[in-house]
Design an enzyme around this catalytic site. Structure first.
Site, short mmCIF file in Angstrom:
data_model
loop_
_atom_site.label_atom_id
_atom_site.label_comp_id
_atom_site.label_asym_id
_atom_site.label_seq_id
_atom_site.Cartn_x
_atom_site.Cartn_y
_atom_site.Cartn_z
N PRO A 201 -5.40 0.15 -5.72
CA PRO A 201 -5.62 -0.18 -4.29
C PRO A 201 -6.55 0.81 -3.60
O PRO A 201 -7.12 0.49 -2.55
CB PRO A 201 -4.21 -0.11 -3.69
CG PRO A 201 -3.27 -0.17 -4.83
CD PRO A 201 -4.00 0.37 -6.03
N GLU B 157 3.97 3.47 -10.38
CA GLU B 157 3.54 4.16 -9.17
C GLU B 157 2.07 4.58 -9.25
O GLU B 157 1.35 4.55 -8.27
CB GLU B 157 4.44 5.38 -8.95
CG GLU B 157 4.53 5.85 -7.53
CD GLU B 157 5.01 4.75 -6.58
OE1 GLU B 157 4.55 4.72 -5.45
OE2 GLU B 157 5.85 3.91 -7.00
N ARG C 81 -18.78 -16.83 -12.87
CA ARG C 81 -19.51 -17.96 -12.31
C ARG C 81 -20.94 -17.61 -11.91
O ARG C 81 -21.78 -18.49 -11.73
CB ARG C 81 -18.76 -18.58 -11.11
CG ARG C 81 -18.66 -17.72 -9.90
CD ARG C 81 -17.76 -18.33 -8.83
NE ARG C 81 -18.39 -19.44 -8.11
CZ ARG C 81 -19.31 -19.29 -7.16
NH1 ARG C 81 -19.73 -18.09 -6.82
NH2 ARG C 81 -19.83 -20.34 -6.56
N ASP D 251 -23.69 -19.95 -1.51
CA ASP D 251 -22.33 -19.42 -1.39
C ASP D 251 -22.15 -18.66 -0.08
O ASP D 251 -23.05 -17.94 0.35
CB ASP D 251 -22.03 -18.40 -2.50
CG ASP D 251 -21.73 -19.06 -3.83
OD1 ASP D 251 -21.54 -20.28 -3.87
OD2 ASP D 251 -21.68 -18.31 -4.83
CL1 6GU Z 1 -7.07 -3.57 -8.22
N1 6GU Z 1 -4.48 -3.11 -8.03
C1 6GU Z 1 -3.32 -3.08 -7.36
N2 6GU Z 1 -2.22 -2.68 -8.00
N3 6GU Z 1 -3.20 -3.43 -6.08
C2 6GU Z 1 -4.30 -3.84 -5.47
C3 6GU Z 1 -5.54 -3.91 -6.11
C4 6GU Z 1 -5.60 -3.52 -7.40
N4 6GU Z 1 -6.44 -4.36 -5.21
C5 6GU Z 1 -5.77 -4.57 -4.10
N5 6GU Z 1 -4.48 -4.26 -4.24
#
Ligand code: 6GU
Length: 228
Positions: free
Chosen positions: A86, A113, A150, A164
């Site tokens: 994230p 974690e 794609r 797009d």
């Molecule tokens: Cl790539 N991994 C995780 N665990 N959570 C996320 C993410 C990735 N992208 C947004 N949230």
């Protein structure tokens, strides 16, 4: 293009990569998908891939050995190695276009974690698909695969992605097909006019209106580009 997925849940990919356009891209020989269960590369008796954090705290940490050992088994020369987390670089259409030109992509999908910090050293990029937390990288890597594959020439008609949303800098204009009227809802007259210049102008205007209403943040970039 070769795409490798390091994962503890290889079955998650079975449905997604075996349907529709992603499947057809593989059948055409344009892309190959490889899943690697890195639990198979753990170094201890119980195939343990995670452990308690040094210094204490909640949650488990992904150990470096299974990931490094699995990476040794695949050809990662010149590969983009993407660590899914994230806190990574936000994935967007521009990033998808960049990755669609690569020969080899490796997705490293953690759970738990976090990653042992040393795993970051084998990644070329850290990537996130949005500001929310997933239980693991798998769904994110499948989302990215869809967006990337794609765009590879030969996978879909080139023209389908020139318009797009995000490629043009604006959201897409409305589309209509037959019938001309459905439950009282009519196709706009301009689309039936046969006047291609008017149709083009209408579509531009609708794209602009929709973008202004829904994503004014995109307009700053768009206006900058179109003033030059
Ligand atoms: Cl790539 N991994 C995780 N665990 N959570 C996320 C993410 C990735 N992208 C947004 N949230």
């Amino acid at each position: 293009m070769n795409i490798h997925y390091l994962t503890l849940f290889p079955e998650m990919y079975d449905g997604v990569l075996n349907q529709s356009i992603l499947k057809r891209a593989r059948e055409k020989g344009i892309v190959n998908y490889h899943t690697v269960n890195f639990r198979d590369y753990a170094e201890n008796k119980h195939n343990q891939v995670d452990d308690y954090p040094y210094g204490g705290g909640a949650g488990m940490v992904l150990k470096p050995e299974p990931v490094y050992n699995a990476m040794d088994e695949i050809n990662t020369k010149n590969a983009r190695v993407l660590l899914m987390c994230p806190s990574g670089r936000p994935f967007d259409q521009k990033f998808a276009e960049e990755l669609s030109k690569e020969e080899t992509i490796v997705f490293i999908n953690g759970h738990y974690e976090g990653y042992d910090e040393r795993i970051r050293n084998i990644a070329t990029d850290e990537v996130s698909i949005g500001d929310y937390v997933l239980t693991g990288g798998e769904l994110a890597s499948m989302t990215m695969t869809d967006a990337i594959v794609r765009l590879i020439p030969g996978v879909i008609e080139e023209e389908s992605h020139l318009d797009d949303s995000f490629s043009t800098g604006l959201l897409e204009y409305p589309h209509y097909t037959r019938p001309r009227e459905y439950r009282g809802m009519k196709v706009p007259d301009v689309l039936l006019s046969g006047n291609h210049k008017l149709i083009e102008e209408w579509r531009q205007e609708e794209s602009y209106k929709k973008t202004r209403e829904r994503r004014p943040d995109l307009l700053e970039n768009f206006n900058e580009k179109n003033e030059k």
